[in-house]
Design a protein around this motif. Structure first.
Motif, mmCIF file in Angstrom:
data_model
loop_
_atom_site.group_PDB
_atom_site.id
_atom_site.type_symbol
_atom_site.label_atom_id
_atom_site.label_comp_id
_atom_site.label_asym_id
_atom_site.label_seq_id
_atom_site.Cartn_x
_atom_site.Cartn_y
_atom_site.Cartn_z
ATOM 1 N N GLN A 1 0.827 -1.211 0.000
ATOM 2 C CA GLN A 1 0.000 0.000 0.000
ATOM 3 C C GLN A 1 0.860 1.259 0.000
ATOM 4 O OE1 GLN A 1 -3.573 0.291 2.105
ATOM 5 N NE2 GLN A 1 -4.036 -1.089 0.397
ATOM 6 N N ASP A 2 2.072 1.116 0.549
ATOM 7 C CA ASP A 2 2.947 2.284 0.638
ATOM 8 C C ASP A 2 3.743 2.504 -0.641
ATOM 9 O OD1 ASP A 2 2.359 2.696 3.439
ATOM 10 O OD2 ASP A 2 3.482 0.847 3.765
ATOM 11 N N VAL A 3 3.683 1.537 -1.533
ATOM 12 C CA VAL A 3 4.422 1.653 -2.792
ATOM 13 C C VAL A 3 3.409 1.867 -3.900
ATOM 14 C CG1 VAL A 3 6.279 0.652 -4.142
ATOM 15 C CG2 VAL A 3 5.870 -0.160 -1.829
ATOM 16 N N PRO B 1 18.214 4.890 -9.689
ATOM 17 C CA PRO B 1 18.101 5.248 -8.270
ATOM 18 C C PRO B 1 16.767 5.917 -7.965
ATOM 19 C CG PRO B 1 20.104 6.178 -9.238
ATOM 20 C CD PRO B 1 19.330 5.589 -10.354
ATOM 21 N N GLY B 2 16.272 5.662 -6.776
ATOM 22 C CA GLY B 2 15.099 6.399 -6.297
ATOM 23 C C GLY B 2 13.761 5.919 -6.804
ATOM 24 N N VAL B 3 13.734 4.783 -7.520
ATOM 25 C CA VAL B 3 12.446 4.325 -8.039
ATOM 26 C C VAL B 3 11.728 3.410 -7.050
ATOM 27 C CG1 VAL B 3 12.971 4.585 -10.479
ATOM 28 C CG2 VAL B 3 13.551 2.453 -9.317
ATOM 29 N N GLY B 4 12.347 3.190 -5.900
ATOM 30 C CA GLY B 4 11.636 2.440 -4.860
ATOM 31 C C GLY B 4 12.077 0.995 -4.734
ATOM 32 N N LYS B 5 13.293 0.670 -5.153
ATOM 33 C CA LYS B 5 13.727 -0.728 -5.069
ATOM 34 C C LYS B 5 13.819 -1.167 -3.603
ATOM 35 C CE LYS B 5 17.462 0.033 -7.604
ATOM 36 N NZ LYS B 5 17.227 1.458 -7.944
ATOM 37 N N THR B 6 14.440 -0.322 -2.782
ATOM 38 C CA THR B 6 14.545 -0.655 -1.364
ATOM 39 C C THR B 6 13.160 -0.747 -0.734
ATOM 40 O OG1 THR B 6 16.553 0.665 -1.386
ATOM 41 C CG2 THR B 6 15.717 0.002 0.759
ATOM 42 N N LEU B 7 12.327 0.208 -1.106
ATOM 43 C CA LEU B 7 10.967 0.254 -0.563
ATOM 44 C C LEU B 7 10.221 -1.031 -0.918
ATOM 45 C CD1 LEU B 7 9.230 2.424 0.889
ATOM 46 C CD2 LEU B 7 8.310 3.019 -1.336
ATOM 47 N N ILE B 8 10.402 -1.497 -2.148
ATOM 48 C CA ILE B 8 9.722 -2.715 -2.597
ATOM 49 C C ILE B 8 10.199 -3.918 -1.783
ATOM 50 C CG2 ILE B 8 9.530 -4.336 -4.532
ATOM 51 C CD1 ILE B 8 9.694 -1.795 -6.379
ATOM 52 N N ILE C 1 -0.102 9.525 -2.752
ATOM 53 C CA ILE C 1 0.356 9.009 -1.455
ATOM 54 C C ILE C 1 0.958 10.130 -0.616
ATOM 55 C CG2 ILE C 1 2.177 7.664 -0.344
ATOM 56 C CD1 ILE C 1 1.701 5.426 -2.079
ATOM 57 N N TYR C 2 1.847 10.912 -1.253
ATOM 58 C CA TYR C 2 2.561 11.908 -0.453
ATOM 59 C C TYR C 2 1.729 13.151 -0.158
ATOM 60 C CZ TYR C 2 6.445 8.821 -0.801
ATOM 61 O OH TYR C 2 7.228 7.715 -0.676
ATOM 62 N N LEU C 3 0.638 13.353 -0.930
ATOM 63 C CA LEU C 3 -0.218 14.505 -0.651
ATOM 64 C C LEU C 3 -1.353 14.153 0.310
ATOM 65 C CD1 LEU C 3 -0.452 16.230 -4.136
ATOM 66 C CD2 LEU C 3 0.300 17.313 -2.025
ATOM 67 N N LEU D 1 9.739 12.706 -6.457
ATOM 68 C CA LEU D 1 8.361 13.178 -6.272
ATOM 69 C C LEU D 1 8.069 13.406 -4.799
ATOM 70 C CD1 LEU D 1 6.515 10.873 -8.820
ATOM 71 C CD2 LEU D 1 6.794 13.351 -8.977
ATOM 72 N N SER D 2 8.583 12.505 -3.970
ATOM 73 C CA SER D 2 8.337 12.658 -2.541
ATOM 74 C C SER D 2 8.995 13.935 -2.027
ATOM 75 C CB SER D 2 8.783 11.399 -1.805
ATOM 76 O OG SER D 2 9.640 11.697 -0.765
ATOM 77 N N SER D 3 10.205 14.244 -2.510
ATOM 78 C CA SER D 3 10.798 15.493 -2.006
ATOM 79 C C SER D 3 10.156 16.720 -2.656
ATOM 80 C CB SER D 3 12.315 15.506 -2.093
ATOM 81 O OG SER D 3 12.757 15.101 -3.332
HETATM 82 P P1 ADP Z 1 15.966 2.882 -4.668
HETATM 83 O O1 ADP Z 1 16.228 1.788 -3.711
HETATM 84 O O2 ADP Z 1 15.370 2.408 -5.968
HETATM 85 O O3 ADP Z 1 17.097 3.830 -4.891
HETATM 86 P P2 ADP Z 1 14.253 3.811 -2.586
HETATM 87 O O4 ADP Z 1 13.420 2.628 -2.325
HETATM 88 O O5 ADP Z 1 15.377 4.061 -1.662
HETATM 89 O O6 ADP Z 1 14.797 3.787 -4.062
HETATM 90 O O7 ADP Z 1 13.301 5.085 -2.667
HETATM 91 C C1 ADP Z 1 13.556 6.231 -1.921
HETATM 92 C C2 ADP Z 1 12.260 6.848 -1.440
HETATM 93 O O8 ADP Z 1 11.478 7.336 -2.529
HETATM 94 C C3 ADP Z 1 11.357 5.862 -0.752
HETATM 95 O O9 ADP Z 1 11.681 5.716 0.591
HETATM 96 C C4 ADP Z 1 10.003 6.510 -0.935
HETATM 97 O O10 ADP Z 1 9.822 7.540 -0.007
HETATM 98 C C5 ADP Z 1 10.102 7.145 -2.300
HETATM 99 N N1 ADP Z 1 9.565 6.276 -3.358
HETATM 100 C C6 ADP Z 1 10.249 5.775 -4.410
HETATM 101 N N2 ADP Z 1 9.447 5.050 -5.208
HETATM 102 C C7 ADP Z 1 8.221 5.075 -4.655
HETATM 103 C C8 ADP Z 1 6.956 4.494 -5.008
HETATM 104 N N3 ADP Z 1 6.803 3.756 -6.105
HETATM 105 N N4 ADP Z 1 5.908 4.731 -4.197
HETATM 106 C C9 ADP Z 1 6.060 5.477 -3.094
HETATM 107 N N5 ADP Z 1 7.206 6.045 -2.706
HETATM 108 C C10 ADP Z 1 8.292 5.864 -3.475
#
Ligand code: ADP
Length: 549
Positions: A151-153, A193-200, A329-331, A355-357
């Motif tokens: 839900q958070d992704v 980078p930053g597309v949410g790989k860690t988050l996933i 999500i962020y709004l 987008l989050s920042s």
């Molecule tokens: P990566 O590992 O791909 O570099 P991160 O998982 O570290 O990216 O993402 C960094 C932050 O960006 C996350 O903690 C989250 O706040 C935001 N973010 C990135 N992708 C998404 C997404 N698909 N949905 C919601 N937030 C996201």
């Protein structure tokens, strides 16, 4: 303060001893001291018994009471005539000895207590020091319990689908094992980078309810020589102890490929340890390794072999719809009045993180200006700031978007026509699948070269111009042609001849040029579609082309 068991015993024994000594003393001399006159009266007038002479005193019993009187003050003959008298040799040192023993015991106990106290204090201190130094170690190997869910992704439905099975396996490993189904040991998340790989990865752990071990590839190799392999071993040992679990290795390319500063054999040892650990898994170990990279082409082949990271999941920059859902999500918890479509449109090339920042900066901007609600002006005002902060985030002007769309459309049509498989193609990404075959034909490699050339040729044909966005494809095309000549003997001459590489590329170019001319309408139609939707599937390409012919 907690007393140790030993201390408690010592305390109890001392207490019993002290009580016993006092009791003894009390019982022993319970007699009433009387003066000589009273004693004389008692002895001559009543019944006297149990007379004892001890030291300077005479003790005797009369009428049930025990008396004590200095022996020299009474007439002993009178006593002898009445009762038998026992003479007890007094021990002049007894009292002193007892006192000394008690004192010694007390002092010994006190010393012991002081020593213990000091030891405890020292131990506490050393524990504190150890704790502090543990904190200073780079990223200690401790799992986190992730409370992130899908839900958070936002906007990665396909990725979620691909990972669904893994979550189910982590939740119910028995179910799969009973059917003899082998689960992937490693999943590689590939994307910028930053597309949410860690988050996933965290969401997978959160959904499955298993511990999440995070390690960055760089942390394996930035520590001392010889530590990398040890750390890998330690990581898996801990993960196995807590299985089922997820081990997440961020930026695995740091281990997967030699990079500046690190000695090659150190990387090698770390990598080998990782491979050994993964090969050593039992299918029932319940550990799934998820690794992230943005450069799969840099990875050591050994990592990609079956039984290792044999499942790849591509995570690309979000398209318009996906950007909308990330923005949502962020709004969600911020007062706002904005058209999400509008913001999504102006943020082509933004990652989820960007987008989050962006939302955060816009909120700060609104607040600074005394507003109660975030508006589109706030987004416009901070957009460039967010972009400047992030390296290499692309933003496209409308003209650039159009160029890029036409470029990508040409590649898609070419790939479709020549049966080079891909699932989707977007403004910013394409995922042409590598050949699954063991033996690849010369024609297939040539077709791949043509796909890489198609974009640039279309630019030339349609815009009468070349653009820098072609750089990567041109490089790929050349590498393939070089492989053909150098490795597969597919050039005109036997042996390596640079002229052959040029010839392959030139022939392909001419071919592509003719093709582009015939397909221009189809390509432009597809480009419009890509501009509108940012991403189209192979099915969409098929439909658009079929409508035309
Ligand atoms: P990566 O590992 O791909 O570099 P991160 O998982 O570290 O990216 O993402 C960094 C932050 O960006 C996350 O903690 C989250 O706040 C935001 N973010 C990135 N992708 C998404 C997404 N698909 N949905 C919601 N937030 C996201």
């Amino acid at each position: 303060m907690e007393l140790s068991k030993k201390n408690r015993i010592i305390l109890a024994v001392s207490a019993v001893l002290i009580v016993a000594i006092f009791a003894f003393a009390y019982l022993r001399d319970r007699s009433r001291t009387i003066d000589a006159q009273t004693a004389e009266n008692l002895i001559s007038n009543s019944l006297v018994s149990d007379a004892v002479i001890e030291g300077p005193y005479l003790y005797f019993k009369s009428g049930g009471v025990r008396y004590k009187v200095p022996k020299d003050a009474v007439d002993l003959k009178e006593v002898y005539s009445k009762t038998a008298v026992t003479i007890v040799e007094p021990n002049p040192y007894l009292a002193d000895v007892i006192t000394i023993v008690i004192l010694a015991l007390l002092v010994a106990y006190l010393l012991r207590w002081l020593r213990k106290n000091r030891e405890i204090k020292e131990q506490q201190l050393s524990e504190q020091i150890q704790f502090a130094s543990e904190l200073q170690k780079p990223a200690d190997i401790q799992p986190i319990i992730s409370n992130i869910t899908f839900q958070d992704v936002a906007g990665i439905d396909e990725v979620k689908e691909e990972l669904e099975e893994i979550i189910d396996f982590l939740k119910h490993p028995r179910k799969y094992l009973n059917f003899g189904i082998r689960m992937p040991r490693g999943v590689l998340l590939v994307g910028p980078p930053g597309v949410g790989k860690t988050l996933i990865a965290k969401a997978v752990a959160g959904e499955a309810g298993v511990p999440f071990f995070y390690q960055s590839g760089a942390s394996f190799v930035q520590i001392y020589v010889g530590m990398g392999a040890k750390r890998v071993r330690e990581l898996f040992k801990r993960a196995k102890a807590m299985a089922p679990a997820i081990v997440f290795i961020d930026e695995i390319d740091a281990v997967g490929k030699a990079r500046g500063g690190m000695r090659n054999d150190e990387r090698e040892a770390t990598l080998n340890q990782l491979l050994t650990e993964m090969d050593g898994f039992e299918d029932s170990s319940g550990i799934i390794v998820i690794a992230a990279t943005n450069k799969i082409e840099m990875l050591d082949d050994a990592l990609l072999r079956p039984g290792r990271f044999d499942r790849r999941v591509f995570v690309s920059l979000p398209n318009k719809e996906e950007r909308k859902s990330i923005l949502k999500i962020y709004l969600a918890n911020k007062p706002h009045y904005v058209d999400l479509d509008e913001i999504a449109e102006m943020t082509v090339g933004f990652s989820g993180a960007a987008l989050s920042s962006l939302v955060n900066e816009a909120a700060i901007h609104a607040l600074k200006n005394g507003k109660k609600i975030i508006e589109i002006e706030d987004f416009l005002a901070v957009k460039d700031k967010v972009l400047l902060g992030k390296r290499k985030i692309l933003t496209y002007s409308d003209e650039e978007k159009r160029i890029q769309a036409v470029y990508q459309a040409a590649k898609a049509v070419m790939a479709y026509w020549h049966d080079i498989s891909f699932s989707k193609i977007g403004l910013l990404s394409d995922h042409f699948q590598h050949s699954e075959k063991e033996i690849v034909s010369k024609s297939e490699i040539l077709n791949r070269i043509k796909v890489h050339l198609a974009g640039d040729m279309m630019m030339h044909y349609h815009f009468h111009e070349h653009y820098t966005n072609a750089a990567n494809d041109l490089k790929e095309a050349r590498l393939l042609a070089q492989d053909m000549v150098e490795h597969y003997g597919m050039g005109e001459h036997f042996g390596v001849d640079i002229a052959d590489v040029e010839k392959i590329l030139e022939d392909a170019r001419l071919d592509v040029e003719g093709f582009i001319g015939r397909m221009e309408t189809g390509i432009l139609k597809l480009a419009d579609e890509i501009l509108k939707r940012e991403i189209v599937t192979k099915e969409d390409v098929k439909e658009i082309l079929h409508d035309l012919f």
